[in-house]
Design a protein around this motif. Structure first.
Motif, PDB file in Angstrom:
ATOM      1  N   ARG A  34      10.315  -8.163 -10.329  1.00 48.77           N
ATOM      2  CA  ARG A  34       9.750  -7.225 -11.309  1.00 48.77           C
ATOM      3  C   ARG A  34       9.273  -5.944 -10.612  1.00 48.77           C
ATOM      4  N   LEU A  35       8.670  -6.098  -9.432  1.00 49.98           N
ATOM      5  CA  LEU A  35       8.225  -4.921  -8.680  1.00 49.98           C
ATOM      6  C   LEU A  35       9.400  -4.006  -8.344  1.00 49.98           C
ATOM      7  N   LEU A  36      10.508  -4.613  -7.957  1.00 51.37           N
ATOM      8  CA  LEU A  36      11.680  -3.833  -7.553  1.00 51.37           C
ATOM      9  C   LEU A  36      12.244  -3.003  -8.699  1.00 51.37           C
ATOM     10  N   LYS A  37      11.922  -3.361  -9.928  1.00 49.10           N
ATOM     11  CA  LYS A  37      12.430  -2.636 -11.082  1.00 49.10           C
ATOM     12  C   LYS A  37      11.512  -1.481 -11.501  1.00 49.10           C
ATOM     13  N   THR A  38      10.330  -1.387 -10.818  1.00 46.90           N
ATOM     14  CA  THR A  38       9.401  -0.315 -11.173  1.00 46.90           C
ATOM     15  C   THR A  38       9.826   0.987 -10.509  1.00 46.90           C
ATOM     16  N   PRO A  39       9.515   2.122 -11.129  1.00 46.38           N
ATOM     17  CA  PRO A  39       9.931   3.423 -10.558  1.00 46.38           C
ATOM     18  C   PRO A  39       9.146   3.823  -9.320  1.00 46.38           C
ATOM     19  N   LYS A  40       8.039   3.118  -8.987  1.00 49.85           N
ATOM     20  CA  LYS A  40       7.218   3.505  -7.842  1.00 49.85           C
ATOM     21  C   LYS A  40       7.840   3.097  -6.508  1.00 49.85           C
ATOM     22  N   SER A  41       8.741   2.136  -6.536  1.00 47.06           N
ATOM     23  CA  SER A  41       9.288   1.611  -5.285  1.00 47.06           C
ATOM     24  C   SER A  41      10.077   2.694  -4.549  1.00 47.06           C
TER      25      SER A  41
ATOM     26  N   LEU B  82       9.341 -19.804  -6.587  1.00 47.38           N
ATOM     27  CA  LEU B  82       9.916 -19.245  -7.812  1.00 47.38           C
ATOM     28  C   LEU B  82       8.978 -18.210  -8.433  1.00 47.38           C
ATOM     29  N   LEU B  83       7.681 -18.497  -8.412  1.00 44.36           N
ATOM     30  CA  LEU B  83       6.692 -17.555  -8.936  1.00 44.36           C
ATOM     31  C   LEU B  83       6.724 -16.245  -8.152  1.00 44.36           C
ATOM     32  N   ALA B  84       6.783 -16.343  -6.819  1.00 43.51           N
ATOM     33  CA  ALA B  84       6.820 -15.155  -5.966  1.00 43.51           C
ATOM     34  C   ALA B  84       8.089 -14.347  -6.183  1.00 43.51           C
ATOM     35  N   LYS B  85       9.224 -15.034  -6.301  1.00 45.08           N
ATOM     36  CA  LYS B  85      10.504 -14.337  -6.461  1.00 45.08           C
ATOM     37  C   LYS B  85      10.536 -13.555  -7.778  1.00 45.08           C
TER      38      LYS B  85
ATOM     39  N   GLY C 221       0.814  -1.211   0.000  1.00 44.86           N
ATOM     40  CA  GLY C 221       0.000   0.000   0.000  1.00 44.86           C
ATOM     41  C   GLY C 221       0.848   1.261   0.000  1.00 44.86           C
ATOM     42  N   ALA C 222       2.031   1.183   0.609  1.00 46.16           N
ATOM     43  CA  ALA C 222       2.952   2.332   0.669  1.00 46.16           C
ATOM     44  C   ALA C 222       3.952   2.349  -0.495  1.00 46.16           C
ATOM     45  N   HIS C 223       3.845   1.389  -1.421  1.00 48.73           N
ATOM     46  CA  HIS C 223       4.779   1.238  -2.551  1.00 48.73           C
ATOM     47  C   HIS C 223       6.222   1.002  -2.086  1.00 48.73           C
ATOM     48  N   ALA C 224       6.372   0.427  -0.896  1.00 47.89           N
ATOM     49  CA  ALA C 224       7.715   0.126  -0.371  1.00 47.89           C
ATOM     50  C   ALA C 224       8.074  -1.310  -0.745  1.00 47.89           C
ATOM     51  N   TYR C 225       8.406  -1.535  -2.008  1.00 51.13           N
ATOM     52  CA  TYR C 225       8.564  -2.882  -2.541  1.00 51.13           C
ATOM     53  C   TYR C 225       9.797  -3.602  -1.997  1.00 51.13           C
ATOM     54  N   LYS C 226      10.820  -2.869  -1.625  1.00 57.12           N
ATOM     55  CA  LYS C 226      11.997  -3.503  -1.040  1.00 57.12           C
ATOM     56  C   LYS C 226      11.645  -4.173   0.283  1.00 57.12           C
ATOM     57  N   LYS C 227      10.750  -3.552   1.047  1.00 59.44           N
ATOM     58  CA  LYS C 227      10.301  -4.145   2.309  1.00 59.44           C
ATOM     59  C   LYS C 227       9.586  -5.473   2.064  1.00 59.44           C
ATOM     60  N   ILE C 228       8.849  -5.544   0.955  1.00 58.02           N
ATOM     61  CA  ILE C 228       8.155  -6.793   0.608  1.00 58.02           C
ATOM     62  C   ILE C 228       9.172  -7.913   0.405  1.00 58.02           C
ATOM     63  N   ASP C 229      10.212  -7.632  -0.345  1.00 55.22           N
ATOM     64  CA  ASP C 229      11.247  -8.632  -0.628  1.00 55.22           C
ATOM     65  C   ASP C 229      11.959  -9.058   0.656  1.00 55.22           C
ATOM     66  N   VAL C 230      12.309  -8.090   1.492  1.00 51.88           N
ATOM     67  CA  VAL C 230      13.006  -8.381   2.755  1.00 51.88           C
ATOM     68  C   VAL C 230      12.136  -9.249   3.666  1.00 51.88           C
ATOM     69  N   ALA C 231      10.866  -8.870   3.812  1.00 53.00           N
ATOM     70  CA  ALA C 231       9.947  -9.625   4.680  1.00 53.00           C
ATOM     71  C   ALA C 231       9.764 -11.057   4.182  1.00 53.00           C
ATOM     72  N   HIS C 232       9.617 -11.226   2.872  1.00 56.71           N
ATOM     73  CA  HIS C 232       9.400 -12.542   2.268  1.00 56.71           C
ATOM     74  C   HIS C 232      10.574 -13.486   2.520  1.00 56.71           C
ATOM     75  N   ILE C 233      11.769 -13.053   2.157  1.00 56.74           N
ATOM     76  CA  ILE C 233      12.958 -13.908   2.297  1.00 56.74           C
ATOM     77  C   ILE C 233      13.277 -14.169   3.768  1.00 56.74           C
ATOM     78  N   TYR C 234      13.131 -13.156   4.604  1.00 60.54           N
ATOM     79  CA  TYR C 234      13.417 -13.315   6.033  1.00 60.54           C
ATOM     80  C   TYR C 234      12.467 -14.339   6.667  1.00 60.54           C
ATOM     81  N   ALA C 235      11.186 -14.250   6.323  1.00 59.21           N
ATOM     82  CA  ALA C 235      10.195 -15.189   6.860  1.00 59.21           C
ATOM     83  C   ALA C 235      10.496 -16.619   6.423  1.00 59.21           C
ATOM     84  N   ILE C 236      10.894 -16.798   5.154  1.00 61.74           N
ATOM     85  CA  ILE C 236      11.187 -18.141   4.649  1.00 61.74           C
ATOM     86  C   ILE C 236      12.397 -18.747   5.369  1.00 61.74           C
ATOM     87  N   LYS C 237      13.425 -17.948   5.603  1.00 62.55           N
ATOM     88  CA  LYS C 237      14.607 -18.448   6.312  1.00 62.55           C
ATOM     89  C   LYS C 237      14.239 -18.961   7.703  1.00 62.55           C
TER      90      LYS C 237
END
Length: 472
Positions: free
Chosen positions: A463-470, A455-458, A322-338
């Motif tokens: 792709r989100l991280l490459k968008t200018p909104k992040s 793999l689908l999520a990654k 909702g905040a367009h903070a896409y890097k946080k999404i990636d960090v939360a995802h990988i951290y949770a999986i570990k």
């Protein structure tokens, strides 16, 4: 133009002023948010599943037929859980995304619409199952356990609105980062159920239906506590004011675009369990169903830490999206999986070592003692896929948080229907491996499905991280 800017400024100001500690955590460091939201829900869901496990243990004391009767009911009850959980995920995701966008009014409206949908769906689910319960159990092969299964199921169906409310109220609390109170309500219900089960089943001599009455009473106490917090104490970030309600099709769409796929995801698991029951009964009879019923409860309990973490992933990634903070999404995802892999590997090792001890809890009566070897075998095979579950479950939660429910649905249906049922049939029936083949089908399907979902999520997040909104 000026008025719109002023409105946005006022909304942002109100959002800041009404922030609770949970909301502040939700919008802060993603790793810290995952930790702070995960551990209360891990505890709560572990206790909830523990009471299901204890429920099965107490019922097993009545004999293998009693255990099988509950096994036939479980997929139908799981269907109700699927609907309520899906709606909770959809509503919670919508609320979290509104919080991330600093739109408190939108979060309030999403919560009210979720509650109204809850009432409608509870009636649509419970009414036909209550009326036709005898016919349903007879049709799926319950045989001599039909009457007991039907009575147990009807008691549970009569309390559907209570159980649905517990799911939705907890989802609302979690969506705003208030995981501790959600935990307390769930733990209270679980502990009460553990205490009341032997009283209703044996002391009051209600038998199998006594387990259902214990569950209904326990859920009612939890529901009353949640109702007090949301409608009387009113110290939550989200406000539930029905007198100001006005139907908004866009809010319904926002909830259902995640909630409907999430429900279908859970329903696909229920369908998988139905099909597994049929396969297992074909190769192992009613004893096979009893083994699957007991063993699958243990497997379900083993996944509870991941379910607790998944609720955190939905809330954290929803707010970040909702905040367009896409890097946080990636960090939360990988951290949770570990963290999830570490936890599930530990549980898998413990399950393999202590499988005979766990089995002993289900084989206390002379009638169930003959199931001991089969249950132990099930536990030692099925624990192999536990670590792989982290990839699939937490990646599905990521999609749900971002409002991309169809991606989660695709991955789950692949695992439960497309892979599990055919592989179980292939090994158990076609290759004549019997019950052991069915268990290996489950293992292989979960490993392949988890890998695909991750793999689908990654790919999607990259792709989100490459968008200018992040904005990171």
């Amino acid at each position: 133009m000026t008025q719109n800017l002023q409105k946005k400024s006022d909304d942002a100001s109100q959002h800041f002023q009404n922030q609770t500690k949970g909301v502040q955590a939700l919008l802060g460091d993603p790793k810290k948010a995952i930790r702070s939201l995960s551990w209360p829900m891990i505890i709560a869901m572990t206790v909830q599943t523990l009471y299901n496990l204890v429920d099965a243990i107490w019922v097993s004391g009545l004999g293998s037929d009693a255990l099988a009767s509950v096994g036939f009911v479980f997929p139908l009850l799981f269907m109700g859980i699927a609907i309520a959980t899906g709606l909770g995920v959809g509503g919670g995701s919508a609320i979290s995304r509104k919080i991330g966008a600093k739109n408190k009014k939108g979060a309030d409206n999403a919560a009210v619409h979720t509650m109204i949908l809850m009432c409608v769906l509870a009636i649509l689910y419970a009414a036909p199952l209550y009326v036709f319960s005898d016919d349903i159990f007879r049709a799926i092969g319950a045989g001599r356990t039909t009457e007991t299964a039907s009575i147990y199921a009807q008691i549970m169906y009569s309390a559907t609105i209570i159980s649905f409310f517990c799911f939705i109220a907890n989802a609302i609390l979690r969506s705003e980062g208030d995981a501790k109170r959600a935990m307390f309500a769930m733990v209270l219900g679980g502990v009460l159920n553990v205490i009341l089960d032997p009283i209703f089943i044996y002391t009051l001599n209600f038998g199998v239906p006594g387990a259902a009455w214990a569950s209904v009473f326990s859920m009612s106490i939890s529901a009353m506590l949640l109702f007090y917090w949301l409608f009387f104490k009113r110290d939550t970030y989200v406000s539930l004011r029905f007198r100001d309600f006005s139907f908004d099709k866009s809010i319904i769409k926002d909830i259902l675009i995640v909630g409907l796929p999430a429900s279908v995801m859970q329903l696909s698991m229920s369908i998988m369990m139905f099909m597994m029951n049929i396969i297992v009964q074909h190769v192992g009879g009613l004893d096979g169903v009893a083994v699957f019923s007991a063993g699958w409860r243990v497997a379900t309990m083993a996944s509870m830490p991941l379910l607790g973490m998944a609720t955190a992933v939905v809330s954290v990634t929803g707010a970040a999206y909702g905040a367009h903070a896409y890097k946080k999404i990636d960090v939360a995802h990988i951290y949770a999986i570990k963290i999830g892999i570490l936890i599930e590997t530990s549980i898998a090792v413990a399950t393999f070592i202590f499988a005979p001890v766990i089995t002993a809890a289900f084989t206390q009566s002379s009638d169930t003692a003959r199931l001991a070897d089969d249950i132990t075998t099930f536990l030692r095979i099925i624990c192999i896929f536990y670590p792989a579950t982290a990839f699939g479950m937490l990646s599905s939660a990521l999609f749900q948080g971002m409002g991309k429910g169809m991606y989660s649905l695709l991955a789950t249906v692949l695992r439960t229907i497309v892979l599990t049922v055919p592989l179980a049939w292939l090994f158990a029936v076609f290759l004549s491996w019997g019950l052991v083949g069915a268990w290996w089908g489950l293992v292989l399907a979960n490993i392949l499905g988890g890998a695909f979902t991750f793999l689908l999520a990654k790919v999607y997040v990259d792709r989100l991280l490459k968008t200018p909104k992040s904005d990171g």
